[in-house]
Design a protein around this motif. Structure first.
Motif, short mmCIF file in Angstrom:
data_model
loop_
_atom_site.label_atom_id
_atom_site.label_comp_id
_atom_site.label_asym_id
_atom_site.label_seq_id
_atom_site.Cartn_x
_atom_site.Cartn_y
_atom_site.Cartn_z
N ASP A 15 0.92 -1.29 -0.25
CA ASP A 15 0.06 0.07 0.06
C ASP A 15 0.96 1.21 0.02
O ASP A 15 0.59 2.26 -0.50
CB ASP A 15 -0.85 0.17 1.24
N LEU A 16 1.96 1.26 0.87
CA LEU A 16 2.90 2.31 0.87
C LEU A 16 4.38 1.93 0.53
O LEU A 16 4.52 0.84 1.21
CB LEU A 16 2.84 2.97 2.42
N LEU A 17 4.92 2.78 -0.14
CA LEU A 17 6.26 2.27 -0.45
C LEU A 17 7.26 3.19 0.27
O LEU A 17 7.11 4.55 -0.26
CB LEU A 17 6.62 2.12 -2.05
N SER A 30 16.70 1.29 -5.83
CA SER A 30 15.34 1.12 -5.78
C SER A 30 14.60 2.46 -5.93
O SER A 30 13.63 2.56 -6.62
CB SER A 30 15.11 0.62 -4.36
N THR A 31 15.15 3.69 -5.66
CA THR A 31 14.61 4.94 -5.72
C THR A 31 14.47 5.46 -7.48
O THR A 31 13.76 5.73 -7.69
CB THR A 31 15.21 5.91 -4.79
N ALA A 32 15.60 4.87 -7.89
CA ALA A 32 15.79 5.23 -9.58
C ALA A 32 14.62 4.40 -10.07
O ALA A 32 14.36 4.88 -11.24
CB ALA A 32 17.37 4.54 -9.94
N TRP A 33 14.41 3.20 -9.70
CA TRP A 33 13.36 2.54 -10.42
C TRP A 33 11.98 3.19 -10.28
O TRP A 33 11.22 3.10 -11.25
CB TRP A 33 13.36 1.00 -9.74
N VAL A 34 11.72 3.66 -9.06
CA VAL A 34 10.51 4.43 -8.87
C VAL A 34 10.58 5.61 -9.73
O VAL A 34 9.35 5.98 -10.46
CB VAL A 34 10.28 4.66 -7.51
N ASP A 35 11.72 6.35 -9.67
CA ASP A 35 11.52 7.57 -10.30
C ASP A 35 11.45 7.56 -12.07
O ASP A 35 10.95 8.24 -12.74
CB ASP A 35 12.99 8.26 -10.27
N GLY A 53 16.32 16.27 0.49
CA GLY A 53 17.10 14.84 0.76
C GLY A 53 17.94 14.93 2.14
O GLY A 53 18.81 14.18 2.17
N SER A 54 17.66 15.95 2.89
CA SER A 54 18.64 16.21 4.15
C SER A 54 18.22 14.79 5.13
O SER A 54 17.07 14.27 4.95
CB SER A 54 18.41 17.51 4.84
N VAL A 55 18.99 14.58 5.95
CA VAL A 55 18.93 13.51 7.02
C VAL A 55 17.54 13.52 7.67
O VAL A 55 17.18 14.32 8.37
CB VAL A 55 20.00 13.25 7.88
N ALA A 56 16.68 12.46 7.43
CA ALA A 56 15.42 12.21 8.21
C ALA A 56 14.34 13.07 7.63
O ALA A 56 13.16 13.05 8.04
CB ALA A 56 15.52 12.45 9.58
N GLN A 57 14.47 13.95 6.68
CA GLN A 57 13.61 14.52 6.01
C GLN A 57 12.61 13.72 5.17
O GLN A 57 12.91 12.52 4.55
CB GLN A 57 14.09 15.46 4.87
N THR A 58 11.23 13.82 5.23
CA THR A 58 10.00 13.19 4.47
C THR A 58 9.42 13.82 3.93
O THR A 58 9.00 15.14 3.82
CB THR A 58 9.37 12.11 5.82
N LEU A 59 8.57 13.10 2.95
CA LEU A 59 7.74 13.72 2.06
C LEU A 59 6.72 12.70 1.54
O LEU A 59 7.11 11.55 0.76
CB LEU A 59 8.40 14.55 0.69
N LEU A 60 5.45 12.69 1.80
CA LEU A 60 4.65 11.71 1.54
C LEU A 60 4.00 12.19 0.20
O LEU A 60 3.29 13.20 -0.21
CB LEU A 60 3.65 11.49 2.35
N LEU A 61 4.15 11.32 -0.98
CA LEU A 61 3.46 11.61 -2.15
C LEU A 61 1.99 10.63 -2.45
O LEU A 61 2.33 9.42 -2.38
CB LEU A 61 4.49 11.21 -3.57
N PRO A 62 1.29 11.10 -3.20
CA PRO A 62 0.13 10.34 -3.57
C PRO A 62 0.69 9.46 -4.74
O PRO A 62 1.68 9.55 -5.14
CB PRO A 62 -0.98 11.30 -4.20
N SER A 63 -0.12 8.44 -4.96
CA SER A 63 0.48 7.25 -5.98
C SER A 63 1.13 8.14 -7.28
O SER A 63 0.45 8.80 -8.09
CB SER A 63 -0.72 6.71 -6.56
N LEU A 64 2.33 7.92 -7.45
CA LEU A 64 3.11 8.19 -8.65
C LEU A 64 2.62 7.17 -9.86
O LEU A 64 2.71 7.84 -11.03
CB LEU A 64 4.49 7.96 -8.45
N THR A 65 2.37 6.03 -9.60
CA THR A 65 1.69 5.10 -10.69
C THR A 65 1.02 3.97 -9.79
O THR A 65 1.56 3.54 -8.76
CB THR A 65 2.52 4.38 -11.64
N GLN A 66 0.06 3.60 -10.15
CA GLN A 66 -0.66 2.59 -9.50
C GLN A 66 -0.32 0.88 -9.72
O GLN A 66 -0.62 0.20 -9.02
CB GLN A 66 -2.26 2.42 -9.86
N ASP A 67 1.08 1.05 -10.50
CA ASP A 67 1.58 0.00 -10.62
C ASP A 67 2.19 -0.74 -9.33
O ASP A 67 2.43 -1.88 -9.51
CB ASP A 67 2.75 0.01 -11.92
N PHE A 68 2.66 -0.02 -8.34
CA PHE A 68 3.53 -0.56 -7.44
C PHE A 68 2.97 0.10 -5.84
O PHE A 68 3.22 -0.70 -4.92
CB PHE A 68 4.95 -0.25 -7.39
N ALA A 69 2.18 0.87 -5.77
CA ALA A 69 1.53 1.24 -4.49
C ALA A 69 0.59 2.55 -4.47
O ALA A 69 0.60 3.24 -5.61
CB ALA A 69 2.97 1.94 -3.71
#
Length: 486
Positions: A15-17, A30-35, A53-69
């Motif tokens: 559900d979440l990647l 792994s990130t390059a594959w999603v990108d 991309g600083s240490v422990a920074q987070t950003l939640l994105l809605p589905s970039l594609t329904q193929d994987f999450a």
């Protein structure tokens, strides 16, 4: 919570990647594959500075594609190729903080991109599994909205291949959660009798044997020093013994012993009122022993291991021990109790004598013993004292592998004279100087027949203030130590 491993992102459904983004340089595989499957969206976010991309920074994105999450969580790694343990813990804590409030049941973490300095892939898997689960912990029991606080995650997937490392991380987190739950309970619930009942409950869940020594039995054995601590309380004291027998029959066990003062007023030597509520945490040594037993039972190593809890409540009353009283220990030594707030060593010394009957291969006691250790080491390292160099080295290694830090303190013979008494064999305090050292020196007088180490966790067992709560330490260290002996 279910946990499993996966090898590559195209082969996992969630559900979440969760993927990782460094602040500079190439994206992890792994990130390059999603990108690539999201039309370069992650690269654009980094290039425009929306996600640095600083240490422990987070950003939640809605589905970039329904193929994987359904959604993707970006987590920053900062600069450089590797992270320190402290940075990695911050990163994992940030993931847990974000994830546990989201409505996703199945979460996959591309954890191979998390490279920790000086650590193998197996160590990283175990630590990430442990830290994520610890991050999901909430104290449950007394608030009306407790049910709403529980994480919705029921399946956690990590990237890697070492199943045994995953099992260690999961079991360690389970033990840590057990220890934290016990530590956070109020003193009117978590009494010595309650701890005895938790041992019996463990014996229902796992194949262990439990012995409960009540005050009558302890009196028959001459454990008058331990009994002196609970004399002012209406709650009976117990010596709780749990045997895990996974090794050869007849093999001597490794023993860990926990101080279980379920509430410590200081007795007649009454503590100041401010923060006295935190003295419910004076049983965190016992809690860590319970947690370690749970972790070991889940992992089922081939070894014999005995856990001992010295449980009592230290209260003032007309029956309480007074400063200046002299009591006889199980060993036959007499103790002048100059301060009833130095009670931990009084329950531990009789327990250490009782342990001799097991002819142990090693003994480690764990106690929130002295404020002096907090002054010396703060909340980063637990203090370690040992009468055996090999045992000390093994505990240091376990602390390093588990990222559960300790620091070896001196146990020089010269400190022993501070415990001299005019009226008894030994005094229970040694004055204001080197308070943590003299407390360990007191205990050392009851450990001459086996390799022994003492962990003073007064600074590491819990946090105060806005983040008040038990830490679960040193369950990770103790579990790794015992596994090394299997």
């Amino acid at each position: 919570m279910n946990m499993a491993l996966f090898d590559r992102l195209p082969n996992v459904e969630a559900d979440l990647l969760v993927v990782f983004v460094p602040s500079e340089g190439d994206l992890p595989e792994s990130t390059a594959w999603v990108d690539e499957n999201a039309a370069g969206h992650i690269s654009q976010l980094r290039e425009t500075g929306v996600f640095k991309g600083s240490v422990a920074q987070t950003l939640l994105l809605p589905s970039l594609t329904q193929d994987f999450a359904q959604a993707v969580l970006l987590v920053g790694l900062g600069k450089g190729d590797t992270l320190s343990d402290m940075q990695s813990r911050k990163v994992v804590a940030a993931i847990a903080a974000q994830v546990k409030g989201l409505p996703f049941a199945k979460v996959a973490v591309a954890s191979q991109a998390l490279v920790m300095k000086g650590r193998s892939e197996s160590e990283i898997i175990a630590l990430v599994a442990q830290w994520l689960n610890e991050g999901f912990y909430n104290f449950i029991g007394f608030k009306q909205d407790d049910a709403e606080k529980a994480t919705k995650v029921d399946t956690l997937l990590l990237q890697g291949s070492d199943e045994s490392a995953l099992a260690i991380g999961k079991a360690t987190a389970s033990g840590s959660a057990f220890a934290r739950q016990l530590g956070n309970l109020p003193g009117n619930v978590c009494t010595p009798s309650y701890l005895a009942s938790k041992a019996q409950q463990l014996a229902e869940d796992f194949p262990i044997d439990v012995e409960l020594l009540d005050e009558t039995k302890m009196d028959e054995l001459g454990m008058h020093c331990m009994l002196s601590v609970g004399r002012g309380s209406d709650q009976p004291s117990y010596l709780i013994v749990m045997h895990y027998r996974g090794g050869e029959a007849g093999d001597a066990p490794h023993v860990i012993l926990g101080k279980g003062i379920t509430f410590d007023t200081g007795g007649i030597s009454l503590k100041p009122g401010p923060k006295m509520d935190e003295m419910k945490y004076d049983m965190c040594g016992a809690a860590s022993v319970f947690g370690t037993m749970k972790a070991i039972c889940e992992l089922k190593p081939k070894m014999n291991f005995t856990a001992v809890i010295a449980a009592a409540e230290n209260m003032p009353s007309g029956h309480a021990t007074k400063p200046g009283d002299i009591v006889k220990t199980m060993s036959g030594k007499t103790v002048e109790i100059l301060n009833t707030d130095a009670e931990g060593r009084l329950v531990l010394c009789d327990a250490l004598s009782y342990i001799e009957r097991f002819e142990p291969k090693s003994v480690v006691d764990i106690a929130t013993l002295t404020g002096a250790c907090v002054v010396a080491l703060g909340s980063v390292n637990s203090g370690m004292y040992a009468n055996n160099d090999a045992l000390a080295a093994e505990l240091k290694t376990a602390g390093k592998v588990s990222a559960d830090k300790l620091w070896q303190m001196p146990l020089d013979e010269e400190y022993q004279q501070q415990l001299d008494s005019n009226f008894a064999d030994i005094a229970n305090i040694g004055g204001p100087e080197a308070g943590s050292v003299t407390a360990a020196c007191f205990l050392s007088r009851f450990t001459e027949s086996y390799p022994w180490a003492h962990l003073d966790i007064a600074g590491t067992a819990w946090s105060g203030g806005a983040n008040k709560g038990a830490s679960g330490r040193p369950v990770a260290l103790l579990t790794r130590y015992l596994l090394s002996k299997a």
